[in-house]
Design an enzyme around this catalytic site. Sequence first.
Site, PDB file in Angstrom:
ATOM      1  N   ASP A   1      35.120  35.897  71.317  1.00 51.74           N
ATOM      2  CA  ASP A   1      35.449  37.064  71.032  1.00 51.74           C
ATOM      3  C   ASP A   1      36.561  37.106  70.097  1.00 51.74           C
ATOM      4  OD1 ASP A   1      37.285  39.765  72.163  1.00 51.74           O
ATOM      5  OD2 ASP A   1      36.209  39.323  74.051  1.00 51.74           O
ATOM      6  N   ILE A   2      36.386  38.440  69.026  1.00 55.51           N
ATOM      7  CA  ILE A   2      37.032  39.215  67.889  1.00 55.51           C
ATOM      8  C   ILE A   2      38.741  38.935  68.247  1.00 55.51           C
ATOM      9  CG2 ILE A   2      35.515  39.293  65.878  1.00 55.51           C
ATOM     10  CD1 ILE A   2      36.972  42.763  66.823  1.00 55.51           C
TER      11      ILE A   2
ATOM     12  N   ASN B   1      33.785  42.779  82.871  1.00 56.60           N
ATOM     13  CA  ASN B   1      34.479  44.172  83.966  1.00 56.60           C
ATOM     14  C   ASN B   1      33.241  45.151  84.292  1.00 56.60           C
ATOM     15  OD1 ASN B   1      37.182  43.039  83.755  1.00 56.60           O
ATOM     16  ND2 ASN B   1      36.969  43.407  81.863  1.00 56.60           N
TER      17      ASN B   1
ATOM     18  N   HIS C   1      28.514  42.008  79.713  1.00 59.57           N
ATOM     19  CA  HIS C   1      29.264  41.182  78.887  1.00 59.57           C
ATOM     20  C   HIS C   1      30.025  40.277  80.023  1.00 59.57           C
ATOM     21  CE1 HIS C   1      32.009  44.095  78.396  1.00 59.57           C
ATOM     22  NE2 HIS C   1      32.773  43.333  78.061  1.00 59.57           N
TER      23      HIS C   1
ATOM     24  N   HIS D   1      32.975  37.598  80.014  1.00 56.21           N
ATOM     25  CA  HIS D   1      34.482  36.617  79.236  1.00 56.21           C
ATOM     26  C   HIS D   1      34.698  35.036  79.911  1.00 56.21           C
ATOM     27  CE1 HIS D   1      36.497  39.808  77.431  1.00 56.21           C
ATOM     28  NE2 HIS D   1      35.791  40.605  78.877  1.00 56.21           N
TER      29      HIS D   1
END
Length: 133
Positions: free
Chosen positions: A28-29, A84, A97, A99
Site C-alpha cells: 500500500d502506498i 472494508n 481488497h 489489507h
Amino acid sequence: MCVFCKIINSEIPSSKVYEDDDVLAILDISQQTKGHTLVIPKKHVENIFEMDEETMKKVYNVVLKVTNQLKNKLYFENVNLLNNNGPLAGQSVNHYHVHIIPQYSNEQLQFGFKDKEPDFDKLSETLNQIMSK
Ligand code: ZN
C-alpha cells in the site's frame, strides 16, 4: 477503469510482493505500518457482496501465503487482516481488497487509517527487504 484495474494492467506502477494469474499483492502506498500490503483479485469484483467463492478462495490463499512471507522477512508477531466493504465501512477503492497490516511491539494498534504521504524511497527499501532471497 478503477485504480486497481489500472495497477493490474500495469498502467500505474506498483510495488509487487506477489503475483499469479488471478491475484496480485502490492505494498500500500500509504504504509500504515511497515509492510502494509493489499491483496487484490485481478477480476474486478466491487466488494464482498459481488464476490464468488472461487475468487474468494484464491484471494485468501494468497493472503495466507503473503502474510507468512511478510512475517518471515519483516519479523512481526501480530497482524491485522482488514477488508472494508462499502463507503460506510471505509472502502476507498471499489475493487475488493484485503489489507495485511503488521503490528510491531513498538507501535500502537491502529484500526483507523491516517493520511500519510507516500514515501517511495522507503516503499522501495521495504519491497527489497521482502523480496530478498
Ligand atoms: Zn477494478
